[in-house]
Design an enzyme around this catalytic site. Structure first.
Site, PDB file in Angstrom:
ATOM      1  N   CYS A   1       1.762   2.896  11.785  1.00 27.21           N
ATOM      2  CA  CYS A   1       2.676   2.477  10.604  1.00 27.21           C
ATOM      3  C   CYS A   1       3.042   3.559  10.031  1.00 27.21           C
ATOM      4  O   CYS A   1       2.138   4.564  10.076  1.00 27.21           O
ATOM      5  CB  CYS A   1       2.393   1.321   9.789  1.00 27.21           C
ATOM      6  SG  CYS A   1       0.797   1.751   8.807  1.00 27.21           S
TER       7      CYS A   1
ATOM      8  N   HIS B   1       0.905  -1.154  -0.040  1.00 23.31           N
ATOM      9  CA  HIS B   1       0.047  -0.057   0.060  1.00 23.31           C
ATOM     10  C   HIS B   1       0.807   1.135   0.113  1.00 23.31           C
ATOM     11  O   HIS B   1       1.965   1.381   0.481  1.00 23.31           O
ATOM     12  CB  HIS B   1      -0.852  -0.035   1.314  1.00 23.31           C
ATOM     13  CG  HIS B   1      -0.292   0.074   2.584  1.00 23.31           C
ATOM     14  ND1 HIS B   1       0.207  -1.213   2.970  1.00 23.31           N
ATOM     15  CD2 HIS B   1       0.209   0.816   3.496  1.00 23.31           C
ATOM     16  CE1 HIS B   1       0.579  -1.212   4.208  1.00 23.31           C
ATOM     17  NE2 HIS B   1       0.874   0.317   4.425  1.00 23.31           N
TER      18      HIS B   1
END
Length: 697
Positions: free
Chosen positions: A201, A70
């Site tokens: 993250c 991603h």
């Protein structure tokens, strides 16, 4: 079923049971090609580069044969999900083996919160075993689309809420409360344990929320109340003060700093990267419960203030090597503004007052004013007395700012290790290094020593009445005494001798020795383009910069010249052979001209991130040539920054510019040759896998 507008996934973005490549690079490129072919991205190469840059930070493979590469990308025009059920599976870095289910989550760089919420819903659904099983059993592209739409945009009627919420703090306790209540007998049940957690993250899209849900699901199985605050892209409500107060322990599963870390002061803590909460959520919860029962377990420091300090964990903690590296980078980052401000002020002082202002600036500033101008300096701008006075003021201001360089380096190294209690002792250690002649080596040693001693003091458990004084009085005082004493009594003189020897060695270098030093500095400046190695070379040059030391001026010129090469070389390469670069890289190339001319090496990072194996060696070659030539030509810079715009502070400027030009041509020719030769050597792309011209080989 309601369909999100616009759709995140369509049948054009699905590939079932097809070989899309033998490596994750090829699979990501193929899925990015689907997004671009569907008109949802302006450039396959740009999307691939951003996805691979994210992949290099940490692998996106997950337990159970799943991978979710991603990124956010300027190339993406519409938030999209591309899905592949691979046959055969491909390794995405998961511990339990390769992945056969791969989602590429492509988000616009400036995407709104609605898309972020939809994308994170998909990431969280991958935790559910029935959803994953349905993807593996799907018989058509349309069935996959329906399954995905069912989780990212569920029907409002007839659906039950998932065990974990998609916004705000995620809670396992409520889901388990009813079964627990039903099991209550006349005997008083044992108190349920409570754990709070923060997950984060770097991109805040997938792993942040998946880690939260894995912790929640594991908490349900273990009968532990788990409240999670995912600090990601979607807007979330923070953990409440009541939840934190009631928690037995805290888990930080993050790859970035924890926002509001001071809220958890005093709580037993378990800390790791975000991937561990996905791979081992049960183990982390067990460690958290064990930490709660262990009076000696590490706790979040009461003096927390930066949100980025590392406090260790039960069973797992960041290694000291990594923590020291981060602290050194913190020190360098905070030092650079002093370097830029002080160095450029000194350079402007030379411009206005002439190079002979060095010996007279102090007397001029103390004895003259705007109404009592000094005699015009021989080399002052326009031969003016006013320019002489202004030059003296600027030079003096720059010298004062530059005088903070080593103390700031030491102070913020200590800050990186011990947070606020380390700042004052670190500055003291740096000041001692300056006073004793230990220089930047003394600043490095003193800062590390101050940080380690201050950190040790933060691990003590003082009485409650004394705890409030620890971070603002006791720790700074005691650490300053310990570190200052050690510096003066034992360390300063040996470090000063090392610094003096290094200075004498540099001053004695001539010919080939200077060229070798220039090569080494050039290689370092172009290795990671603003990273630790680049910063080490820059630190070596700036902390030793002294207008009265000719060798230090040559080193500064070589470092600045080499650092200018990568952006300019890549700008030139995109101009000469635009077909070898993506649209995004060509746009970056136009900006890189000015970045390179200004000595901003980071202008080359987008190119290096997309194609490191061809770009970085080429830039290192060009930087080495420039560094060596700058040394051989005798170019010298009194300014620590500014590139060609501080030409007035650079001796032999034309030769300095020639060294940059030659190195730029070498780097440009090298990168074009590697791209051309390597491209011809690649196998032809399949119809479903567009060839990424700048993907990392």
């Amino acid at each position: 079923m309601t369909t999100p507008s616009p759709d995140l996934i369509t049948t054009d973005l699905v590939r079932l049971d097809q070989p899309l490549g033998a490596s994750k690079d090829e699979v990501i490129a193929a899925l990015a090609g689907l997004v671009a072919d569907a008109g949802r991205a302006t450039s396959t190469e740009g999307l691939v580069a951003d996805a691979m840059a994210r992949e290099e930070k940490s692998a996106t493979g997950l337990p159970g044969g799943i991978a979710i590469p991603h990124c956010r990308s300027a190339a993406v025009t519409q938030g999209s999900l591309a899905f592949a059920r691979l046959s055969p599976p491909v390794d995405f870095g998961a511990k339990d083996g390769p992945a056969d289910l791969v989602f590429l989550i492509a988000a616009p760089e400036g995407g709104g919160s609605d898309h972020m919420k939809l994308l994170t819903k998909l990431a969280r659904a991958m935790v559910k075993k029935d959803f994953v099983a349905s993807l593996r059993a799907a018989g058509s592209d349309a069935e996959v689309v329906a399954l995905v739409e069912g989780v990212v945009n569920p029907a409002p009627e007839g659906g039950s809420a998932p065990a974990s919420s998609t916004t705000g703090s995620t809670t396992a306790g409520a889901a388990a409360a009813a079964p627990a209540a039903a099991a209550v007998t006349s005997a008083e049940p044992a108190r349920r344990r409570s754990v709070v957690a923060v997950t984060a993250c770097p991109t805040g899209i997938a792993h942040t929320y998946m880690a939260a849900d894995y912790l929640v699901a594991s908490g349900q199985e273990k009968g532990i109340d788990v409240h999670v605050e995912p600090q990601g892209s979607s807007v979330t409500d923070p953990l409440s003060a009541e939840q934190i107060a009631a928690a037995d322990a805290v888990i930080f599963a993050t790859d970035v700093g924890v926002k509001g870390r001071e809220r958890f002061a005093g709580k037993p803590v378990v800390e790791s990267g975000v991937k561990r909460a996905i791979n081992e959520p049960g183990v982390m919860l067990d460690e958290a419960v064990a930490a709660a029962d262990n009076p000696s377990a590490p706790r979040v420091a009461a003096a927390s203030g930066s949100g980025d300090e590392v406090i260790g964990s039960t069973g797992r903690q960041l290694g000291w090597g990594k923590r020291i590296q981060q602290a050194l980078m913190t020190g360098v980052s905070y030092m650079i503004p002093f370097v830029a401000a002080g160095g450029l002020l000194i350079a402007l002082g030379f411009l206005f007052g002439g190079y002979d202002i060095t010996g007279t600036a102090g007397d001029i500033v103390s004895g003259n004013s705007l109404t009592n101008l000094p005699a015009a300096g021989e080399h002052a701008l326009f031969g003016s007395a006013l320019m002489t006075y202004i030059g003296a003021v600027l030079f003096t201001l720059g010298g004062l700012a530059f005088g903070f360089l080593v103390p700031a380096l030491a102070g913020y190294i200590a800050f990186g290790l011990a947070d606020r209690p380390g700042i004052a002792p670190g500055f003291v250690a740096g000041a001692v290094a300056v006073a004793t002649g230990a220089g930047f080596i003394g600043g490095l040693v003193g800062g590390l020593l101050a940080g380690l001693v201050a950190y040790w003091f933060t691990t003590l458990r003082p009485p409650r009445w004394l705890a409030g004084l620890m971070p603002v009085v006791i720790i700074p005082l005691a650490t300053s005494l310990v570190v200052g004493g050690l510096m003066y009594l034992f360390l300063a003189r040996p470090l000063a001798a090392i610094t003096e020897g290094l200075t004498d060695t540099l001053n004695g270098m001539t010919g080939s020795s200077l060229a070798v030093l220039g090569i080494v500095l050039g290689l370092m400046m172009c290795f990671d383009l603003g990273g630790p190695v680049n910063k080490a070379a820059y630190l070596f040059a700036t902390t030793g910069l002294n207008p009265d030391n000719p060798a230090s001026l040559k080193i500064m010129a070589a470092v600045m010249a080499a650092g200018m090469v990568p952006p300019i070389a890549l700008a030139l390469a995109t101009t000469i052979r635009p077909a070898l670069f993506s649209k995004q890289e060509k746009e970056n190339g136009r900006a890189a001209w000015l970045l390179g001319a200004s000595f901003i090496s980071e202008g080359a990072i987008p190119f290096a991130a997309a194609d490191p194996l061809r770009v970085i060696p080429s830039m290192m070659l060009g930087g080495a040539v420039t560094g060596a030539l700058s040394m051989i030509f005798g170019a010298a810079s009194r300014a620590p920054h500014g590139g060609i715009f501080v030409f007035f502070a650079i001796d032999r400027f034309l030769l300095f510019a020639l060294a940059i030009a030659i190195g730029t041509v070498v780097a440009c020719v090298s990168v074009l040759a590697l791209k051309q030769v390597w491209k011809r050597g690649q196998p032809a792309a399949s119809s479903t896998t567009p060839e990424p011209a700048t993907a990392a080989a």
